[in-house]
Design a protein around this motif. Structure first.
Motif, PDB file in Angstrom:
ATOM      1  N   ASP A 240      -4.547  19.991   4.477  1.00  0.00           N
ATOM      2  CA  ASP A 240      -3.587  20.893   5.103  1.00  0.00           C
ATOM      3  C   ASP A 240      -2.151  20.518   4.777  1.00  0.00           C
ATOM      4  O   ASP A 240      -1.247  21.342   4.839  1.00  0.00           O
ATOM      5  N   MET A 241      -1.929  19.259   4.460  1.00  0.00           N
ATOM      6  CA  MET A 241      -0.575  18.760   4.269  1.00  0.00           C
ATOM      7  C   MET A 241      -0.594  17.652   3.229  1.00  0.00           C
ATOM      8  O   MET A 241      -1.646  17.065   2.925  1.00  0.00           O
ATOM      9  N   GLY A 242       0.570  17.377   2.670  1.00  0.00           N
ATOM     10  CA  GLY A 242       0.689  16.314   1.703  1.00  0.00           C
ATOM     11  C   GLY A 242       0.874  14.966   2.393  1.00  0.00           C
ATOM     12  O   GLY A 242       0.747  14.877   3.616  1.00  0.00           O
ATOM     13  N   PRO A 243       1.191  13.937   1.643  1.00  0.00           N
ATOM     14  CA  PRO A 243       1.421  13.986   0.194  1.00  0.00           C
ATOM     15  C   PRO A 243       0.121  14.184  -0.581  1.00  0.00           C
ATOM     16  O   PRO A 243      -0.948  13.797  -0.127  1.00  0.00           O
ATOM     17  N   GLY A 244       0.247  14.809  -1.768  1.00  0.00           N
ATOM     18  CA  GLY A 244      -0.926  15.065  -2.587  1.00  0.00           C
ATOM     19  C   GLY A 244      -1.312  16.525  -2.589  1.00  0.00           C
ATOM     20  O   GLY A 244      -0.496  17.417  -2.325  1.00  0.00           O
ATOM     21  N   LEU A 245      -2.577  16.793  -2.887  1.00  0.00           N
ATOM     22  CA  LEU A 245      -3.079  18.158  -3.001  1.00  0.00           C
ATOM     23  C   LEU A 245      -2.978  18.911  -1.688  1.00  0.00           C
ATOM     24  O   LEU A 245      -3.177  18.338  -0.611  1.00  0.00           O
ATOM     25  N   ILE A 246      -2.699  20.213  -1.784  1.00  0.00           N
ATOM     26  CA  ILE A 246      -2.694  21.113  -0.629  1.00  0.00           C
ATOM     27  C   ILE A 246      -3.723  22.208  -0.877  1.00  0.00           C
ATOM     28  O   ILE A 246      -3.768  22.802  -1.960  1.00  0.00           O
ATOM     29  N   ALA A 247      -4.563  22.481   0.101  1.00  0.00           N
ATOM     30  CA  ALA A 247      -5.580  23.525  -0.040  1.00  0.00           C
ATOM     31  C   ALA A 247      -4.934  24.903  -0.058  1.00  0.00           C
ATOM     32  O   ALA A 247      -4.000  25.176   0.699  1.00  0.00           O
ATOM     33  N   GLU A 248      -5.454  25.771  -0.917  1.00  0.00           N
ATOM     34  CA  GLU A 248      -4.979  27.150  -1.009  1.00  0.00           C
ATOM     35  C   GLU A 248      -6.174  28.074  -1.166  1.00  0.00           C
ATOM     36  O   GLU A 248      -7.263  27.657  -1.578  1.00  0.00           O
ATOM     37  N   GLY A 249      -5.959  29.356  -0.860  1.00  0.00           N
ATOM     38  CA  GLY A 249      -6.995  30.365  -1.064  1.00  0.00           C
ATOM     39  C   GLY A 249      -8.258  30.062  -0.295  1.00  0.00           C
ATOM     40  O   GLY A 249      -8.214  29.747   0.899  1.00  0.00           O
TER      41      GLY A 249
ATOM     42  N   GLY B  83       3.406   2.373   1.039  1.00  0.00           N
ATOM     43  CA  GLY B  83       4.224   3.494   0.587  1.00  0.00           C
ATOM     44  C   GLY B  83       4.340   3.517  -0.923  1.00  0.00           C
ATOM     45  O   GLY B  83       3.569   2.880  -1.648  1.00  0.00           O
ATOM     46  N   GLY B  84       5.297   4.309  -1.404  1.00  0.00           N
ATOM     47  CA  GLY B  84       5.660   4.255  -2.809  1.00  0.00           C
ATOM     48  C   GLY B  84       4.696   4.870  -3.795  1.00  0.00           C
ATOM     49  O   GLY B  84       4.966   4.878  -4.992  1.00  0.00           O
ATOM     50  N   SER B  85       3.538   5.403  -3.352  1.00  0.00           N
ATOM     51  CA  SER B  85       2.570   5.956  -4.295  1.00  0.00           C
ATOM     52  C   SER B  85       3.014   7.291  -4.861  1.00  0.00           C
ATOM     53  O   SER B  85       2.553   7.708  -5.914  1.00  0.00           O
ATOM     54  N   PHE B  86       3.855   7.989  -4.144  1.00  0.00           N
ATOM     55  CA  PHE B  86       4.462   9.220  -4.630  1.00  0.00           C
ATOM     56  C   PHE B  86       5.971   9.015  -4.641  1.00  0.00           C
ATOM     57  O   PHE B  86       6.514   8.215  -3.879  1.00  0.00           O
ATOM     58  N   ALA B  87       6.660   9.782  -5.478  1.00  0.00           N
ATOM     59  CA  ALA B  87       8.109   9.586  -5.635  1.00  0.00           C
ATOM     60  C   ALA B  87       8.863   9.745  -4.319  1.00  0.00           C
ATOM     61  O   ALA B  87       9.895   9.115  -4.102  1.00  0.00           O
TER      62      ALA B  87
END
Length: 314
Positions: free
Chosen positions: A142-151, A229-233
């Protein structure tokens, strides 16, 4: 055959102290510092090194291993299956909600629909060589960080829990955990039985403190991902925080060890699964369990502001 955590063998009985001390997950006593298998993929070209790393984790007292079929398109699971022995008494925890996506723009793709969750459980059973997965975490998108579900990947939590509880009734799952969830989702899921929660949480991202406290009260293990932390910018790095670096200097430890030790001190239900592909870093992660803070150092760390609200989740 792979150990499932139900073996009568106990690390302490064979002279191995549990890394970071003992905690509880899904009714099992486990080490508070376990091993996250996500980075095993970095050793894909050196399977022997990957096997040796998992064996070393067990030798160091880590009897809680976190994995998923989508880690390296099954590579992590295959290595764990080969490396872990029945007498090790290791609790293997896996997750569903994503599928391997070799050749795609990201190594995983959303797989949130109930039929996909069932298929993912079966895939994990096959690759790990098990008849029953001790704990399965549902990774929400539902939320990041990372992939967000769509459709069609936007699926109600109740529908997902229905298929997982059905598989638990069938004996294919021992316990159900949640990952990347809000407090309201946790409350809705409690009647189904929740063994653990895996959310992004660390010294600089403490927005889920209320949920952590609630989990402690309910006997639910809190297993933070991105513990440094730090795994995403957009995620600040705990190891760059001045208070952490000062504590590391005064204790003659690394900033990463201080960040992990702070998490263990935060609450007794915190279990850590730091991942690495390096044997030296693995030993350092385990050694973080021996760190103690004096009152002044702990107060300085606790005074560091949380940046949870600064990280966009969509």
């Amino acid at each position: 055959m792979l150990g499932t955590g139900t073996s009568s063998t106990d690390l302490t009985a064979i002279g191995l102290p549990r890394a970071g001390g003992a905690g509880t997950l899904a009714g099992h006593t486990v080490s508070r510092i376990g091993f996250g298998a996500m980075q095993l993929e970095r050793l894909h070209a050196d399977r022997r090194a990957a096997l040796a790393l998992v064996r070393r984790a067990v030798e160091l007292g880590a009897d809680h291993i976190d994995t998923a079929q989508f880690y390296g398109n099954g590579f992590a699971n295959e290595v764990i299956r080969e490396a872990i022995r029945p007498g090790d008494g290791v609790l293997v925890v896996t997750k569903v909600g994503g599928d391997p996506n070799p050749g795609g723009p990201f190594p995983i793709r959303p797989a949130q629909r109930p039929e996909e969750l069932r298929a993912s459980v079966e895939d994990n059973l096959r690759s790990l060589g098990l008849d029953r997965l001790p704990v399965v975490n549902l990774r929400r998108l539902d939320m990041g960080p990372g992939l967000i579900a769509e459709g069609d990947q936007v699926v109600g939590l109740d529908d997902q829990l229905a298929v997982l509880t059905a598989m638990r009734d069938e004996g294919k799952i021992g316990a159900i955990g949640l990952s990347n969830v809000t407090f309201s989702m946790l409350r809705r899921a409690l009647p189904a039985g929740v063994a653990c929660v895996q959310n992004a949480y660390n010294l600089l991202a403490r927005g889920d403190d209320d949920m952590l406290v609630a989990c402690a009260a309910e006997g639910i293990a809190w297993v933070p991902f991105f513990p440094l932390g730090g795994s995403f910018a957009l995620l600040p790095s705990v190891t760059d925080e001045p208070a952490v670096r000062e504590a590391a200097r005064s204790l003659d430890r690394t900033p990463a060890q201080v960040g992990l030790a702070w998490l263990l001190r935060r609450a007794p239900n915190v279990l850590l699964i730091p991942g690495t592909a390096d044997a030296g870093h693995l030993a350092e992660n385990v050694a973080a369990g021996s760190i103690t803070f004096d009152a002044a150092t702990l107060a300085a760390l606790n005074a560091v502001p949380s940046h949870s609200a600064d990280v966009p989740l969509r």
